[in-house]
Motif scaffolding. Sequence first.
Motif, mmCIF file in Angstrom:
data_model
loop_
_atom_site.group_PDB
_atom_site.id
_atom_site.type_symbol
_atom_site.label_atom_id
_atom_site.label_comp_id
_atom_site.label_asym_id
_atom_site.label_seq_id
_atom_site.Cartn_x
_atom_site.Cartn_y
_atom_site.Cartn_z
ATOM 1 N N ASP A 53 37.496 29.130 40.567
ATOM 2 C CA ASP A 53 38.237 28.401 41.698
ATOM 3 C C ASP A 53 37.849 26.875 41.614
ATOM 4 O O ASP A 53 36.734 26.568 41.585
ATOM 5 C CB ASP A 53 37.499 28.938 43.036
ATOM 6 C CG ASP A 53 37.988 30.528 43.188
ATOM 7 O OD1 ASP A 53 39.049 30.904 42.766
ATOM 8 O OD2 ASP A 53 37.083 31.253 43.711
ATOM 9 N N HIS B 36 33.490 37.742 35.850
ATOM 10 C CA HIS B 36 33.274 36.659 36.806
ATOM 11 C C HIS B 36 34.079 37.115 38.297
ATOM 12 O O HIS B 36 34.543 36.377 39.081
ATOM 13 C CB HIS B 36 34.429 35.597 36.208
ATOM 14 C CG HIS B 36 35.431 35.916 35.626
ATOM 15 N ND1 HIS B 36 35.930 36.555 34.360
ATOM 16 C CD2 HIS B 36 36.852 36.322 36.333
ATOM 17 C CE1 HIS B 36 37.146 37.040 34.362
ATOM 18 N NE2 HIS B 36 37.735 36.801 35.415
ATOM 19 N N CYS B 37 34.461 38.514 38.331
ATOM 20 C CA CYS B 37 34.652 38.983 39.864
ATOM 21 C C CYS B 37 33.645 38.864 40.864
ATOM 22 O O CYS B 37 32.475 39.240 40.580
ATOM 23 C CB CYS B 37 35.158 40.375 39.381
ATOM 24 S SG CYS B 37 35.753 41.320 40.860
ATOM 25 N N PRO B 38 34.045 38.088 42.001
ATOM 26 C CA PRO B 38 33.209 38.115 43.071
ATOM 27 C C PRO B 38 33.072 39.210 44.046
ATOM 28 O O PRO B 38 32.320 39.105 44.728
ATOM 29 C CB PRO B 38 33.728 36.769 43.896
ATOM 30 C CG PRO B 38 35.240 36.808 43.540
ATOM 31 C CD PRO B 38 35.316 37.437 42.311
ATOM 32 N N CYS B 39 33.932 40.280 43.722
ATOM 33 C CA CYS B 39 33.948 41.327 44.546
ATOM 34 C C CYS B 39 32.869 42.219 44.578
ATOM 35 O O CYS B 39 32.402 42.635 43.452
ATOM 36 C CB CYS B 39 35.197 42.248 44.585
ATOM 37 S SG CYS B 39 35.242 43.637 45.529
ATOM 38 N N HIS C 251 36.991 46.551 38.695
ATOM 39 C CA HIS C 251 35.956 45.402 38.924
ATOM 40 C C HIS C 251 35.979 44.483 37.612
ATOM 41 O O HIS C 251 36.012 45.177 36.629
ATOM 42 C CB HIS C 251 34.391 45.616 39.123
ATOM 43 C CG HIS C 251 33.697 44.373 39.260
ATOM 44 N ND1 HIS C 251 33.337 43.963 40.623
ATOM 45 C CD2 HIS C 251 32.897 43.749 38.444
ATOM 46 C CE1 HIS C 251 32.443 43.011 40.451
ATOM 47 N NE2 HIS C 251 32.225 42.875 39.227
ATOM 48 N N CYS D 113 41.399 41.530 36.426
ATOM 49 C CA CYS D 113 42.248 41.048 37.478
ATOM 50 C C CYS D 113 43.691 41.568 37.429
ATOM 51 O O CYS D 113 44.348 41.817 38.484
ATOM 52 C CB CYS D 113 42.328 39.544 37.159
ATOM 53 S SG CYS D 113 40.894 38.502 37.329
ATOM 54 N N CYS E 252 38.821 37.905 45.607
ATOM 55 C CA CYS E 252 39.110 36.463 44.719
ATOM 56 C C CYS E 252 39.943 35.477 45.459
ATOM 57 O O CYS E 252 39.703 34.507 45.156
ATOM 58 C CB CYS E 252 38.961 36.761 43.432
ATOM 59 S SG CYS E 252 40.408 37.490 43.277
#
Length: 112
Positions: free
Chosen positions: A4, A41-44, A51, A54, A71
Amino acid sequence: MKIDGNELAILQDKLDREGKKQEAWEVKQEFLRQVREAGDHCPCPEACPHHGNCFECVTIHRGHRDHLPMCLWDMVNERIAALSHMTEGSLRAYEDRQAAGCAGCEGCQEKD
């Protein structure tokens, strides 16, 4: 890896808007290379079978149209907050009136 607001992605967007298509494409490829090399790099926080994938995650969320992938929350909230400030940040007061059953009708005695 910071995705981000990533400097390379911002540069790629700038170059693309300036019409420097080849240079923008090269910067985009470098950004994507770095993302792939960074691993997960998945923030979930959910432990779902999608997971970190994307493509599958976003496709499923688009399919059911119930909510956005985690995300994207910060980006959407940032945009909504900016829009809310156009009405002097009155979104919270509006939501509170709606929750209380007040539709802000003509002659309403409710005051902000």
